[in-house]
Design a protein around this motif. Sequence first.
Motif, PDB file in Angstrom:
ATOM      1  N   CYS A 193       0.850  -1.193   0.000  1.00  0.00           N
ATOM      2  CA  CYS A 193       0.000   0.000   0.000  1.00  0.00           C
ATOM      3  C   CYS A 193       0.881   1.237   0.000  1.00  0.00           C
ATOM      4  O   CYS A 193       1.954   1.248   0.611  1.00  0.00           O
ATOM      5  CB  CYS A 193      -0.868  -0.004   1.256  1.00  0.00           C
ATOM      6  SG  CYS A 193      -1.855   1.478   1.503  1.00  0.00           S
ATOM      7  N   CYS A 215     -11.224  -9.829  -2.546  1.00  0.00           N
ATOM      8  CA  CYS A 215     -10.737  -9.360  -3.846  1.00  0.00           C
ATOM      9  C   CYS A 215      -9.512 -10.161  -4.295  1.00  0.00           C
ATOM     10  O   CYS A 215      -8.781 -10.730  -3.478  1.00  0.00           O
ATOM     11  CB  CYS A 215     -10.425  -7.867  -3.807  1.00  0.00           C
ATOM     12  SG  CYS A 215      -8.757  -7.493  -3.239  1.00  0.00           S
ATOM     13  N   CYS A 237      -8.524  -1.331   3.913  1.00  0.00           N
ATOM     14  CA  CYS A 237      -9.850  -1.964   3.777  1.00  0.00           C
ATOM     15  C   CYS A 237      -9.968  -3.148   4.739  1.00  0.00           C
ATOM     16  O   CYS A 237      -8.964  -3.674   5.228  1.00  0.00           O
ATOM     17  CB  CYS A 237     -10.077  -2.414   2.336  1.00  0.00           C
ATOM     18  SG  CYS A 237      -9.040  -3.802   1.860  1.00  0.00           S
ATOM     19  N   CYS A 283      -3.512   3.999  -7.244  1.00  0.00           N
ATOM     20  CA  CYS A 283      -2.281   4.022  -6.452  1.00  0.00           C
ATOM     21  C   CYS A 283      -1.083   3.594  -7.276  1.00  0.00           C
ATOM     22  O   CYS A 283       0.047   3.890  -6.918  1.00  0.00           O
ATOM     23  CB  CYS A 283      -2.430   3.141  -5.230  1.00  0.00           C
ATOM     24  SG  CYS A 283      -3.474   3.964  -4.038  1.00  0.00           S
ATOM     25  N   CYS A 332      -7.562   7.679  -0.846  1.00  0.00           N
ATOM     26  CA  CYS A 332      -7.958   6.266  -0.947  1.00  0.00           C
ATOM     27  C   CYS A 332      -9.427   6.117  -0.568  1.00  0.00           C
ATOM     28  O   CYS A 332      -9.904   6.773   0.360  1.00  0.00           O
ATOM     29  CB  CYS A 332      -7.087   5.443  -0.001  1.00  0.00           C
ATOM     30  SG  CYS A 332      -7.631   3.744   0.186  1.00  0.00           S
ATOM     31  N   CYS A 363     -14.388  -5.657  -4.051  1.00  0.00           N
ATOM     32  CA  CYS A 363     -13.765  -4.507  -3.375  1.00  0.00           C
ATOM     33  C   CYS A 363     -14.869  -3.535  -2.987  1.00  0.00           C
ATOM     34  O   CYS A 363     -15.400  -2.815  -3.822  1.00  0.00           O
ATOM     35  CB  CYS A 363     -12.765  -3.815  -4.288  1.00  0.00           C
ATOM     36  SG  CYS A 363     -12.180  -2.265  -3.573  1.00  0.00           S
ATOM     37  N   TYR A 370     -14.103   0.711  -3.360  1.00  0.00           N
ATOM     38  CA  TYR A 370     -14.142   1.296  -4.705  1.00  0.00           C
ATOM     39  C   TYR A 370     -15.485   1.072  -5.385  1.00  0.00           C
ATOM     40  O   TYR A 370     -15.916   1.897  -6.203  1.00  0.00           O
ATOM     41  CB  TYR A 370     -12.942   0.824  -5.540  1.00  0.00           C
ATOM     42  CG  TYR A 370     -11.701   1.577  -5.098  1.00  0.00           C
ATOM     43  CD1 TYR A 370     -11.385   2.822  -5.636  1.00  0.00           C
ATOM     44  CD2 TYR A 370     -10.901   1.092  -4.071  1.00  0.00           C
ATOM     45  CE1 TYR A 370     -10.296   3.552  -5.183  1.00  0.00           C
ATOM     46  CE2 TYR A 370      -9.812   1.810  -3.602  1.00  0.00           C
ATOM     47  CZ  TYR A 370      -9.512   3.048  -4.171  1.00  0.00           C
ATOM     48  OH  TYR A 370      -8.441   3.779  -3.711  1.00  0.00           O
TER      49      TYR A 370
HETATM   50  S1  BJ8 Z   1      -4.045   3.639  -0.536  1.00  0.00           S
HETATM   51  S2  BJ8 Z   1      -6.189   1.922  -2.790  1.00  0.00           S
HETATM   52  S3  BJ8 Z   1      -2.905   0.754  -2.109  1.00  0.00           S
HETATM   53  S4  BJ8 Z   1      -5.476   0.560   0.366  1.00  0.00           S
HETATM   54  S5  BJ8 Z   1      -8.829  -3.767  -4.184  1.00  0.00           S
HETATM   55  S6  BJ8 Z   1      -7.189  -4.733  -1.209  1.00  0.00           S
HETATM   56  S7  BJ8 Z   1      -9.110  -1.684  -1.289  1.00  0.00           S
HETATM   57  S8  BJ8 Z   1     -10.717  -4.861  -1.394  1.00  0.00           S
HETATM   58  S9  BJ8 Z   1      -5.752  -1.779  -2.672  1.00  0.00           S
HETATM   59 FE1  BJ8 Z   1      -5.117   0.226  -1.807  1.00  0.00          FE
HETATM   60 FE2  BJ8 Z   1      -3.533   1.531  -0.122  1.00  0.00          FE
HETATM   61 FE3  BJ8 Z   1      -5.935   2.458  -0.634  1.00  0.00          FE
HETATM   62 FE4  BJ8 Z   1      -4.068   2.575  -2.456  1.00  0.00          FE
HETATM   63 FE5  BJ8 Z   1      -9.020  -3.762  -0.406  1.00  0.00          FE
HETATM   64 FE6  BJ8 Z   1     -10.240  -3.063  -2.627  1.00  0.00          FE
HETATM   65 FE7  BJ8 Z   1      -8.862  -5.281  -2.547  1.00  0.00          FE
HETATM   66 FE8  BJ8 Z   1      -7.623  -2.905  -2.417  1.00  0.00          FE
END
Ligand code: BJ8
Length: 422
Positions: A76, A114, A144, A309, A342, A375, A378
Motif C-alpha cells: 500500500c 478481492c 480496507c 495508487c 484512498c 472490493c 471502490y
Molecule cells: S491507498 S487503494 S494501495 S489501500 S482492491 S485490497 S481496497 S478490497 S488496494 Fe489500496 Fe492503499 Fe488504498 Fe491505495 Fe481492499 Fe479493494 Fe482489494 Fe484494495
Amino acid sequence: DAAHTEMWEKLNLDISAHDGLLEVLGKFYGDIYLSQENRLKGMEYLDFVLSEVHGLRIKELQDAKAAGKKIIGTFCVFVPEELTLAANAVHVGLCSGADAGTDEAEKLVPRNTCALIKSFIGFKLARLCPFTESCDLVVGETTCDGKKKAYEAFGKLVPMHVMEVPQTKTMDAKQLFKSEVLRYKDTLEELTGVEITAENLQKAISIVNEKRRALQRLSRLRAADPAPISGRDALLINQVSFYDDPERFTQSINTLCDQIEERIAQGDGVVPAGTKRLLLSGCPMAVPNWKLPYVMESSNAVIVGEESCIGSRNTRDLVDESADTIEGMIDALVERYMKIDCACFTPNDERMVNVANMVNELNADGVIHYALSFCQPYAHEAIKMQEVLSEKDIPMLSVETGYSMEDVEQLKTRVEAFVEML
Ligand code: BJ8
C-alpha cells in the motif's frame, strides 16, 4: 539460466511452478506489450527490467542483503518509502496482480475477497514470488477490511508489521497516523540497526520526491494529442516504480520524458490525433494485471491517465522539503501521506475533485472506473463518482472485474460501446 535457478532454489521457490509462471508472463507480455507499434525507444529499459524482474533485480536484492541491507515489502502507498530508504533498507511493492494458489488462499480468507488479497496470499503459499521470499519484513496497513483481516493470517506466514491507517482525515486521525509513522520508524531502526537522522531522512525525501517528479512530468506530457505514449506503457512505468532502484528508475524515466518531448514537438504519437481518450480510475493494477488496459486500448481508444495508487494517487503530492529537523520532516511526511485519497477513507470527496481535474488536465473524453470484484470501498465510490461526473457531463463506465480472462470478450463489448458513444 542456471545461476538464477540456483538463486530461486535458495529462496525456496517451487521451481517448476515458477518456470510455468515466467513462461505465461513472458507470453502475456509479448502479446500485450511487445506487439505495440510506435513504442518509444526508452521503453526498452522497462522491457529489460520486467524481463529480469525475477532475475537480476532479485540478484540485486540478494547482494544488498549480503551487504547487510534489509528488504521491506509493502502492499500500500501509505507505507512511507522515505523512512525505509533513510534506514538504508530496500523498499519494494509486492505485486499481487495474477491468480496463483487461489484454492489454498481461500482456506485462509473468504472466497468473496478481492483478487489482489488472494493473490499475495496465494503467491506465498505456492512459493512463487521471489520478492516475498526475499523480504526481512512485510508491512501491512489497516486500510480496507479485506486487507486488515487478511494480514492476521498472512502474518503467520511472513514477518509482519501492520501500520494503523486511520479512516478519516480529522486532526485526531492525523495524530494517530503520526504515531504510526513514528512506530514504523522505531521498527525500522531496530531491524536495520541504522538510526534515522535528519540527514539520511532529508536525502531519502529528496530521492522519493525526484521519483515522483519524474512520474508527474510523464503524466503532464500525456495531455498532448496525439497521445505520445500508450496507457499500457505508462502503467508499466508506474508498476516498475515499485520495485526498481529509485535513483536509477528516476533517471531512465527522465530520459524517456526527453524522448516524449521530442515526439510531441514533431506532432507524433502512438495513435492518430483525435483518438478517443480515456481516464482509468479506481483500484490499483499490480503486475501483471494488464487486462482492462489492453481491452481499452484495443477498442479505438487510448488511456491518458491512471487515477490509481499505481498511478497518480501515488505521485500527485510531494513531501515539503523545507524542514531541517527530524520532527519537521516527520510532520511533512504525515501531511503528505494524509493527502492520499484512498476510497478506504470516509468521506473521501477530494477523490471526486481530483478525478474531474484529471479529466480536464489530460483532455480525457471519458472515465472508466475500475473496481476489483468484491472490493467494497471502490464499488461504493463508483456509484458516487457516476453521480458527480454526470453532473459535469463527463461520461463514465463502471467496470468490476477480477484477474481471470473469462470476461475479456464481454468487457470488450462494453468498452467498445462506451467509446463509440463518446
Ligand atoms: S491507498 S487503494 S494501495 S489501500 S482492491 S485490497 S481496497 S478490497 S488496494 Fe489500496 Fe492503499 Fe488504498 Fe491505495 Fe481492499 Fe479493494 Fe482489494 Fe484494495
